[in-house]
Design a protein around this motif. Structure first.
Motif, PDB file in Angstrom:
ATOM      1  N   LEU A 117       0.811  -1.223   0.000  1.00  0.00           N
ATOM      2  CA  LEU A 117       0.000   0.000   0.000  1.00  0.00           C
ATOM      3  C   LEU A 117       0.845   1.275   0.000  1.00  0.00           C
ATOM      4  CD1 LEU A 117      -2.828  -1.140   2.432  1.00  0.00           C
ATOM      5  CD2 LEU A 117      -2.930  -0.939  -0.058  1.00  0.00           C
ATOM      6  N   SER A 118       2.141   1.118  -0.166  1.00  0.00           N
ATOM      7  CA  SER A 118       3.046   2.269  -0.220  1.00  0.00           C
ATOM      8  C   SER A 118       2.625   3.228  -1.332  1.00  0.00           C
ATOM      9  CB  SER A 118       4.473   1.782  -0.463  1.00  0.00           C
ATOM     10  OG  SER A 118       5.341   2.868  -0.613  1.00  0.00           O
ATOM     11  N   GLY A 119       2.589   4.502  -1.011  1.00  0.00           N
ATOM     12  CA  GLY A 119       2.221   5.504  -2.010  1.00  0.00           C
ATOM     13  C   GLY A 119       0.734   5.815  -2.043  1.00  0.00           C
ATOM     14  N   PHE A 120      -0.068   5.089  -1.280  1.00  0.00           N
ATOM     15  CA  PHE A 120      -1.501   5.370  -1.182  1.00  0.00           C
ATOM     16  C   PHE A 120      -1.743   6.170   0.093  1.00  0.00           C
ATOM     17  CE2 PHE A 120      -1.503   1.711  -3.965  1.00  0.00           C
ATOM     18  CZ  PHE A 120      -2.558   1.931  -4.832  1.00  0.00           C
ATOM     19  N   SER A 121      -2.391   7.307  -0.026  1.00  0.00           N
ATOM     20  CA  SER A 121      -2.721   8.097   1.164  1.00  0.00           C
ATOM     21  C   SER A 121      -3.798   7.374   1.969  1.00  0.00           C
ATOM     22  CB  SER A 121      -3.235   9.483   0.751  1.00  0.00           C
ATOM     23  OG  SER A 121      -4.510   9.363   0.128  1.00  0.00           O
ATOM     24  N   ALA A 122      -4.008   7.815   3.190  1.00  0.00           N
ATOM     25  CA  ALA A 122      -5.032   7.213   4.048  1.00  0.00           C
ATOM     26  C   ALA A 122      -6.412   7.325   3.386  1.00  0.00           C
ATOM     27  CB  ALA A 122      -5.045   7.869   5.423  1.00  0.00           C
ATOM     28  N   SER A 123      -6.697   8.477   2.774  1.00  0.00           N
ATOM     29  CA  SER A 123      -8.010   8.645   2.134  1.00  0.00           C
ATOM     30  C   SER A 123      -8.130   7.744   0.902  1.00  0.00           C
ATOM     31  CB  SER A 123      -8.266  10.105   1.774  1.00  0.00           C
ATOM     32  OG  SER A 123      -7.316  10.572   0.853  1.00  0.00           O
ATOM     33  N   GLU A 124      -7.039   7.568   0.152  1.00  0.00           N
ATOM     34  CA  GLU A 124      -7.079   6.654  -0.994  1.00  0.00           C
ATOM     35  C   GLU A 124      -7.291   5.218  -0.531  1.00  0.00           C
ATOM     36  OE1 GLU A 124      -4.264   8.672  -4.405  1.00  0.00           O
ATOM     37  OE2 GLU A 124      -3.271   7.780  -2.657  1.00  0.00           O
ATOM     38  N   GLN A 125      -6.691   4.846   0.581  1.00  0.00           N
ATOM     39  CA  GLN A 125      -6.880   3.497   1.122  1.00  0.00           C
ATOM     40  C   GLN A 125      -8.331   3.287   1.528  1.00  0.00           C
ATOM     41  OE1 GLN A 125      -3.915   2.230   4.020  1.00  0.00           O
ATOM     42  NE2 GLN A 125      -2.350   3.443   2.958  1.00  0.00           N
ATOM     43  N   GLU A 126      -8.949   4.296   2.116  1.00  0.00           N
ATOM     44  CA  GLU A 126     -10.371   4.192   2.483  1.00  0.00           C
ATOM     45  C   GLU A 126     -11.246   4.035   1.249  1.00  0.00           C
ATOM     46  OE1 GLU A 126     -11.938   7.028   5.301  1.00  0.00           O
ATOM     47  OE2 GLU A 126     -10.024   7.058   6.386  1.00  0.00           O
ATOM     48  N   ILE A 127     -10.954   4.801   0.206  1.00  0.00           N
ATOM     49  CA  ILE A 127     -11.714   4.712  -1.047  1.00  0.00           C
ATOM     50  C   ILE A 127     -11.532   3.328  -1.670  1.00  0.00           C
ATOM     51  CG2 ILE A 127     -11.852   5.579  -3.435  1.00  0.00           C
ATOM     52  CD1 ILE A 127     -11.107   8.378  -2.216  1.00  0.00           C
ATOM     53  N   LEU A 128     -10.289   2.847  -1.693  1.00  0.00           N
ATOM     54  CA  LEU A 128     -10.006   1.516  -2.244  1.00  0.00           C
ATOM     55  C   LEU A 128     -10.750   0.443  -1.461  1.00  0.00           C
ATOM     56  CD1 LEU A 128      -8.489  -0.336  -4.200  1.00  0.00           C
ATOM     57  CD2 LEU A 128      -6.528  -0.248  -2.624  1.00  0.00           C
ATOM     58  N   LEU A 129     -10.725   0.538  -0.149  1.00  0.00           N
ATOM     59  CA  LEU A 129     -11.436  -0.437   0.686  1.00  0.00           C
ATOM     60  C   LEU A 129     -12.923  -0.428   0.381  1.00  0.00           C
ATOM     61  CD1 LEU A 129     -11.477  -2.528   2.945  1.00  0.00           C
ATOM     62  CD2 LEU A 129     -11.613  -0.639   4.578  1.00  0.00           C
ATOM     63  N   ASP A 130     -13.493   0.757   0.227  1.00  0.00           N
ATOM     64  CA  ASP A 130     -14.917   0.865  -0.103  1.00  0.00           C
ATOM     65  C   ASP A 130     -15.208   0.213  -1.454  1.00  0.00           C
ATOM     66  OD1 ASP A 130     -17.690   1.958   0.217  1.00  0.00           O
ATOM     67  OD2 ASP A 130     -17.075   3.127  -1.549  1.00  0.00           O
ATOM     68  N   MET A 131     -14.361   0.494  -2.435  1.00  0.00           N
ATOM     69  CA  MET A 131     -14.571  -0.067  -3.773  1.00  0.00           C
ATOM     70  C   MET A 131     -14.442  -1.592  -3.752  1.00  0.00           C
ATOM     71  SD  MET A 131     -12.413   2.618  -6.019  1.00  0.00           S
ATOM     72  CE  MET A 131     -13.289   3.583  -7.216  1.00  0.00           C
ATOM     73  N   LEU A 132     -13.434  -2.099  -3.055  1.00  0.00           N
ATOM     74  CA  LEU A 132     -13.248  -3.546  -2.977  1.00  0.00           C
ATOM     75  C   LEU A 132     -14.412  -4.207  -2.239  1.00  0.00           C
ATOM     76  CD1 LEU A 132      -9.409  -3.695  -2.284  1.00  0.00           C
ATOM     77  CD2 LEU A 132     -10.607  -4.312  -4.402  1.00  0.00           C
ATOM     78  N   SER A 133     -14.919  -3.561  -1.210  1.00  0.00           N
ATOM     79  CA  SER A 133     -16.079  -4.090  -0.473  1.00  0.00           C
ATOM     80  C   SER A 133     -17.288  -4.166  -1.387  1.00  0.00           C
ATOM     81  CB  SER A 133     -16.391  -3.215   0.743  1.00  0.00           C
ATOM     82  OG  SER A 133     -15.334  -3.254   1.652  1.00  0.00           O
ATOM     83  N   ARG A 134     -17.488  -3.141  -2.187  1.00  0.00           N
ATOM     84  CA  ARG A 134     -18.614  -3.150  -3.121  1.00  0.00           C
ATOM     85  C   ARG A 134     -18.441  -4.223  -4.183  1.00  0.00           C
ATOM     86  NH1 ARG A 134     -18.156   2.949  -4.074  1.00  0.00           N
ATOM     87  NH2 ARG A 134     -18.536   2.373  -6.233  1.00  0.00           N
ATOM     88  N   LEU A 135     -17.210  -4.387  -4.684  1.00  0.00           N
ATOM     89  CA  LEU A 135     -16.945  -5.457  -5.644  1.00  0.00           C
ATOM     90  C   LEU A 135     -17.243  -6.818  -5.050  1.00  0.00           C
ATOM     91  CD1 LEU A 135     -13.638  -4.403  -7.448  1.00  0.00           C
ATOM     92  CD2 LEU A 135     -15.827  -4.915  -8.539  1.00  0.00           C
ATOM     93  N   SER A 136     -16.776  -7.020  -3.828  1.00  0.00           N
ATOM     94  CA  SER A 136     -16.993  -8.294  -3.140  1.00  0.00           C
ATOM     95  C   SER A 136     -18.484  -8.569  -2.970  1.00  0.00           C
ATOM     96  CB  SER A 136     -16.294  -8.271  -1.779  1.00  0.00           C
ATOM     97  OG  SER A 136     -16.466  -9.479  -1.116  1.00  0.00           O
ATOM     98  N   LYS A 137     -19.228  -7.551  -2.599  1.00  0.00           N
ATOM     99  CA  LYS A 137     -20.680  -7.713  -2.434  1.00  0.00           C
ATOM    100  C   LYS A 137     -21.329  -8.053  -3.775  1.00  0.00           C
ATOM    101  CE  LYS A 137     -24.826  -5.325  -0.894  1.00  0.00           C
ATOM    102  NZ  LYS A 137     -25.415  -4.063  -0.459  1.00  0.00           N
TER     103      LYS A 137
END
Length: 144
Positions: A117-137
């Protein structure tokens, strides 16, 4: 602007490629298979657990969990014993060596995740987590 279908296919291909790469690198980083690491982590969180409960927790067949446990036992990482009150039940626990192995793997896992996750800001990590959660669902609701 590219065709939406082409973009979706590229996203899907990239996800498959990323999954394979992450699994391969993570397994190399830890020096063990994901299933074995999951078994050890389950045992790390329990003083002692029945083999059948462990098998259900990690969701693999009985023969596979037995095979993994025999190999982990031969390596000195787990111990198994029959339950005194019911000889049909096999209880499994980590040895001291197994606990040390988990402690080392937790550090390796932390380092792997930080590098990934190097190079991803905290807010980008939150956005990525949200997107991955939606994909998983979405994947879980796909009708086959």
């Amino acid at each position: 602007m590219r065709d939406n279908c082409v973009i979706q296919l590229q996203i899907f291909y990239q996800l498959q490629k990323l999954n394979n790469n992450v699994n391969s690198k993570f397994e190399s980083c830890l020096g063990s298979s994901p299933t074995r690491i999951e078994i050890l982590h389950q045992l790390y969180n329990a003083d002692e657990i029945s083999q059948s409960t462990l098998q259900k927790e990690i969701n693999i067949d009985n023969a596979a969990v037995t095979r993994h446990l025999k190999q982990l036992e031969a390596a000195g990482l787990v111990s198994r014993r029959k339950k005194a009150e019911d000889n049909r039940v096999t209880l499994v626990s980590l040895t001291n060596s197994g606990r040390q192995e988990i402690a080392a793997s937790l550090q390796a896992k932390k380092s792997f995740i930080e590098q990934t996750l190097s190079g991803f800001s905290a807010s980008e990590q939150e956005i990525l987590l949200d997107m991955l959660s939606r994909l998983s669902k979405n994947v879980s609701t796909v009708e086959i």
